[in-house]
Design a protein around this motif. Sequence first.
Motif, PDB file in Angstrom:
ATOM      1  N   ILE A  74       0.847  -1.188   0.000  1.00 55.50           N
ATOM      2  CA  ILE A  74       0.000   0.000   0.000  1.00 55.50           C
ATOM      3  C   ILE A  74       0.882   1.237   0.000  1.00 55.50           C
ATOM      4  O   ILE A  74       1.763   1.384   0.848  1.00 55.50           O
ATOM      5  CB  ILE A  74      -0.933   0.038   1.228  1.00 55.50           C
ATOM      6  N   GLY A  75       0.627   2.121  -0.956  1.00 54.07           N
ATOM      7  CA  GLY A  75       1.316   3.405  -1.019  1.00 54.07           C
ATOM      8  C   GLY A  75       2.439   3.431  -2.030  1.00 54.07           C
ATOM      9  O   GLY A  75       3.044   2.406  -2.342  1.00 54.07           O
ATOM     10  N   PRO A  76       2.736   4.614  -2.546  1.00 49.70           N
ATOM     11  CA  PRO A  76       3.826   4.766  -3.516  1.00 49.70           C
ATOM     12  C   PRO A  76       5.167   4.789  -2.814  1.00 49.70           C
ATOM     13  O   PRO A  76       5.244   4.862  -1.582  1.00 49.70           O
ATOM     14  CB  PRO A  76       3.518   6.119  -4.151  1.00 49.70           C
ATOM     15  N   ASP A  77       6.250   4.751  -3.607  1.00 49.96           N
ATOM     16  CA  ASP A  77       7.571   4.832  -3.000  1.00 49.96           C
ATOM     17  C   ASP A  77       8.036   6.267  -2.825  1.00 49.96           C
ATOM     18  O   ASP A  77       9.114   6.508  -2.285  1.00 49.96           O
ATOM     19  CB  ASP A  77       8.602   4.032  -3.801  1.00 49.96           C
ATOM     20  N   ALA A  78       7.231   7.211  -3.268  1.00 48.20           N
ATOM     21  CA  ALA A  78       7.577   8.620  -3.116  1.00 48.20           C
ATOM     22  C   ALA A  78       7.591   8.993  -1.638  1.00 48.20           C
ATOM     23  O   ALA A  78       6.945   8.357  -0.812  1.00 48.20           O
ATOM     24  CB  ALA A  78       6.586   9.495  -3.875  1.00 48.20           C
ATOM     25  N   SER A  79       8.314  10.060  -1.298  1.00 49.92           N
ATOM     26  CA  SER A  79       8.488  10.454   0.084  1.00 49.92           C
ATOM     27  C   SER A  79       7.793  11.770   0.380  1.00 49.92           C
ATOM     28  O   SER A  79       7.847  12.707  -0.414  1.00 49.92           O
ATOM     29  CB  SER A  79       9.979  10.591   0.428  1.00 49.92           C
ATOM     30  N   GLY A  80       7.150  11.810   1.577  1.00 55.11           N
ATOM     31  CA  GLY A  80       6.651  13.051   2.134  1.00 55.11           C
ATOM     32  C   GLY A  80       5.645  13.780   1.269  1.00 55.11           C
ATOM     33  O   GLY A  80       5.019  13.226   0.367  1.00 55.11           O
ATOM     34  N   GLY A  81       5.466  15.070   1.572  1.00 48.16           N
ATOM     35  CA  GLY A  81       4.614  15.938   0.777  1.00 48.16           C
ATOM     36  C   GLY A  81       3.180  15.460   0.723  1.00 48.16           C
ATOM     37  O   GLY A  81       2.556  15.199   1.743  1.00 48.16           O
ATOM     38  N   ALA A  82       2.666  15.326  -0.485  1.00 41.50           N
ATOM     39  CA  ALA A  82       1.259  15.000  -0.690  1.00 41.50           C
ATOM     40  C   ALA A  82       0.895  13.629  -0.143  1.00 41.50           C
ATOM     41  O   ALA A  82      -0.271  13.353   0.128  1.00 41.50           O
ATOM     42  CB  ALA A  82       0.925  15.058  -2.180  1.00 41.50           C
ATOM     43  N   HIS A  83       1.878  12.759   0.038  1.00 42.57           N
ATOM     44  CA  HIS A  83       1.593  11.400   0.491  1.00 42.57           C
ATOM     45  C   HIS A  83       1.584  11.267   2.006  1.00 42.57           C
ATOM     46  O   HIS A  83       1.235  10.215   2.527  1.00 42.57           O
ATOM     47  CB  HIS A  83       2.618  10.429  -0.097  1.00 42.57           C
ATOM     48  N   GLY A  84       1.969  12.292   2.696  1.00 44.93           N
ATOM     49  CA  GLY A  84       2.050  12.218   4.138  1.00 44.93           C
ATOM     50  C   GLY A  84       3.487  12.100   4.590  1.00 44.93           C
ATOM     51  O   GLY A  84       4.400  11.924   3.783  1.00 44.93           O
ATOM     52  N   PRO A  85       3.719  12.218   5.894  1.00 51.56           N
ATOM     53  CA  PRO A  85       5.092  12.185   6.406  1.00 51.56           C
ATOM     54  C   PRO A  85       5.739  10.823   6.185  1.00 51.56           C
ATOM     55  O   PRO A  85       5.090   9.791   6.212  1.00 51.56           O
ATOM     56  CB  PRO A  85       4.902  12.470   7.898  1.00 51.56           C
ATOM     57  N   GLY A  86       7.062  10.840   5.967  1.00 56.52           N
ATOM     58  CA  GLY A  86       7.804   9.601   5.860  1.00 56.52           C
ATOM     59  C   GLY A  86       7.915   9.066   4.448  1.00 56.52           C
ATOM     60  O   GLY A  86       7.265   9.533   3.508  1.00 56.52           O
ATOM     61  N   ARG A  87       8.780   8.058   4.307  1.00 56.79           N
ATOM     62  CA  ARG A  87       9.029   7.434   3.011  1.00 56.79           C
ATOM     63  C   ARG A  87       8.096   6.250   2.792  1.00 56.79           C
ATOM     64  O   ARG A  87       7.665   5.601   3.732  1.00 56.79           O
ATOM     65  CB  ARG A  87      10.479   6.937   2.950  1.00 56.79           C
ATOM     66  N   GLY A  88       7.808   5.978   1.529  1.00 53.30           N
ATOM     67  CA  GLY A  88       6.998   4.828   1.180  1.00 53.30           C
ATOM     68  C   GLY A  88       7.846   3.595   0.945  1.00 53.30           C
ATOM     69  O   GLY A  88       9.079   3.639   0.965  1.00 53.30           O
ATOM     70  N   VAL A  89       7.181   2.480   0.690  1.00 54.97           N
ATOM     71  CA  VAL A  89       7.865   1.212   0.426  1.00 54.97           C
ATOM     72  C   VAL A  89       8.573   1.302  -0.920  1.00 54.97           C
ATOM     73  O   VAL A  89       7.956   1.583  -1.952  1.00 54.97           O
ATOM     74  CB  VAL A  89       6.866   0.045   0.424  1.00 54.97           C
ATOM     75  N   SER A  90       9.877   1.055  -0.911  1.00 55.41           N
ATOM     76  CA  SER A  90      10.674   1.222  -2.121  1.00 55.41           C
ATOM     77  C   SER A  90      10.561   0.012  -3.042  1.00 55.41           C
ATOM     78  O   SER A  90      10.091  -1.066  -2.662  1.00 55.41           O
ATOM     79  CB  SER A  90      12.138   1.445  -1.756  1.00 55.41           C
ATOM     80  N   ALA A  91      11.075   0.191  -4.260  1.00 56.30           N
ATOM     81  CA  ALA A  91      11.114  -0.909  -5.221  1.00 56.30           C
ATOM     82  C   ALA A  91      12.011  -2.041  -4.738  1.00 56.30           C
ATOM     83  O   ALA A  91      11.817  -3.198  -5.119  1.00 56.30           O
ATOM     84  CB  ALA A  91      11.600  -0.396  -6.573  1.00 56.30           C
ATOM     85  N   ALA A  92      12.989  -1.724  -3.866  1.00 54.99           N
ATOM     86  CA  ALA A  92      13.883  -2.761  -3.361  1.00 54.99           C
ATOM     87  C   ALA A  92      13.118  -3.817  -2.568  1.00 54.99           C
ATOM     88  O   ALA A  92      13.466  -5.002  -2.591  1.00 54.99           O
ATOM     89  CB  ALA A  92      14.972  -2.131  -2.484  1.00 54.99           C
TER      90      ALA A  92
END
Length: 754
Positions: free
Chosen positions: A120-138
């Motif tokens: 759940i969630g993109p790998d993009a960080s912060g901003g419009a997605h909320g605080p913190g980093r998302g789950v990366s492709a790794a």
Amino acid sequence: MRRPGIVVLAVLVALGGVVMLPATAADAAEGDPSDVTVARYGGADRYATSLLIAEAVAVEAGGSLSSVVLVSGERWTDAVVAAPVAGALGAPVLMTPPGGLRADALAFMRRVGVSDAVVIGPDASGGAHGPGRGVSAAVIDALADAGIGAERIAGSDRYSTSVAAANEVTPGVMPGLGRTAIVASGEVFADALVAGPFASRGTHPVLLSSPDELHPDVADYLSAAGVEHVVVMGGTAALSAAVASAITDLGVSVTRLAGATRYDTAVKAAELVNDRYSADAGETCFGTGTIGVARARVPFDSFSAAPLLARLCAPLVLVDPAEVPADTEAFLDTARESNDGVGLRIFGGDAAVSQSALDAYLAAGISVADHDDCRPPSLSNVATTVGFPLPDTVDPSSGEVKITVLFMDFPDAQAGHTTHAEIEIGLPVMEEYLEAQSYGKLDLDVDVVHRWWRAPHPSSNYLDDDAAGATGLWPSAGEESVRLADNEYDFSDTDVVLTVFPSDHFGRGLALGSAFADGTALSGFRINTHPGTSDGVPWNWGLTAAHELAHNFGLVDLYPYDPSVHAAGEPPEGTAWVYLEFGLMGLKARYSDADHSLWFVAPVEMLAWTRWQLGWLDPAQVACGVRLGASVALGPVAEPGTGIAAVIVPLNEHEMIVVESRRRLGYDTAAPDTHQSGAMPRHGLLEEGVLVYTVDSRIDNGQLPVTVAGSAGDSRTDGFPVLTPNESVTVRGYTVTVTADNDDTHTVTITRTG
């Protein structure tokens, strides 16, 4: 309100815990409200906590899971919308570090059979997605490498991600209110968090909106999905009146849950769903018999709580680390007055919900625990365990058990001794030892087939590495012996096959394995299995065979498979290490002593815990929890008679403190000539006293699921680790003290020290 009697059990805790103790007689006489059980899920960090909760979901699911929902451990906006997706899949929500998949999480997924993951969630960080980093492709790459399919569900911001997650499920009906979704603020996590359990249970999508107006993507979803009813979480400071009006303008009814505080809002959510859903066997769901508890101002401890609480039909209420707020306290008091028993599931360690805060609420003494509270659940999909119940595949450990003994050698490793010579020392020791340890509950009927069968292949064809990394004869060798004997021997009434290989070439032993003959499924274990470990002559393998057969009964190795865990190093100057091994399964400890004649001590009377697992101790012989400060007289574990053989103090659902009395009786008088490790003990029990150890049913075979109290991580203790009168040891905030020894019983007390 006066706090009445409490039972404190706990679930899945790595930090802290509580103990079960009896309420006063006065409390019982006054008919005070129900006992309370406290269960805590708290790991070393947020990811370990999440994994513990996921393990609990797997247990509730029967031990296997096909799917898991992964969220970043840094971003709450993804986690709160994951609950209904997890509910629809019957999956846990598992947190992962954004940058990579942890080995323990992957091991869990493999063990419970996960084949698909939803991220759940993109790998993009912060901003419009909320605080913190998302789950990366790794993370997704690591899943693919492990053969686990992964699908990412994400939008362009936190609001569209919530809609994307909603589109993965069909909105469920909230009884009496219609097809329902939940709308919460995308700026405040607490309101969405407490909706998680019923969102997961009822498959109600959790949609995030900006505080001042209904997000257009959310509005479009509500119309397109045929939603009839929306629960708006929080007051107008969280979601304005304009948001609720925009929803009603769509022809959708609204129930707003708005408390004066976030604690009050959580209570109102619990009250909304109280007994509203159906559970198994005609029961209602979201009563107040089980209640989740999490801290109100930091979300990470309870990211994963919703799917577990949904399975338990339990609401989630909020507290502060240092206190139980008035709104929550009142709700808990009402629950206690309405139920025979209330279970609190605490999410997070002491920093999240402090033990002192719980103690302040649960202040009036504690009830003796039910014996089920002293039977911690096993790991899923294992052949051996320190928990309960024993795996379905184990051999019977009570009543009459028939063992057929076969002999097999190899073209390149032929027997130089008769079959009679191979067994005349070891076999009687195995039989006598196990029957004595069972207090007569096990009767081994041993049938020896005196013939050497010759394997059709060299021994190398049957060799492989065992669990501890040593090369030994694998189960296929045992299967071969059954196949060779099948035409001449009737296996129809055999329970277990013991295959003996030639001591000229092999030593030690191995457990587990299966074969099929005469319409009967047979389990097996093997003696003389490891090349290069034999003196070339028959030896007393009785305890080794008993140890291996105990694996077939379901017991684990208590010694570490990684020898570096107990690496000795140099003892203090002028001393030597004395190595200890308690019981049959290898509970190790060591201490330094100036007596250089000592080096290996093996009091091999089986531990009370393993006898409890096998059903050899009756419930009447086990005190599951004691009142703080109360005295308990312990009979010797070797000959407990009808007395108490063990006190078990539950720290949580998986961890126990065990207290037992050891005397120079039975096999603690002196060990047989050869111990299962192959070493030659100089002594049995050096000193009579009380042995204290801890058990953790989450820890697997060979990974130290049992440790001696007072030992460091490398097994060192200050001396021979039994307590004599006026000696004590402190474990996890509980002090066990031996107060008396009358030569028949040791009297102990348990007090709280923290």
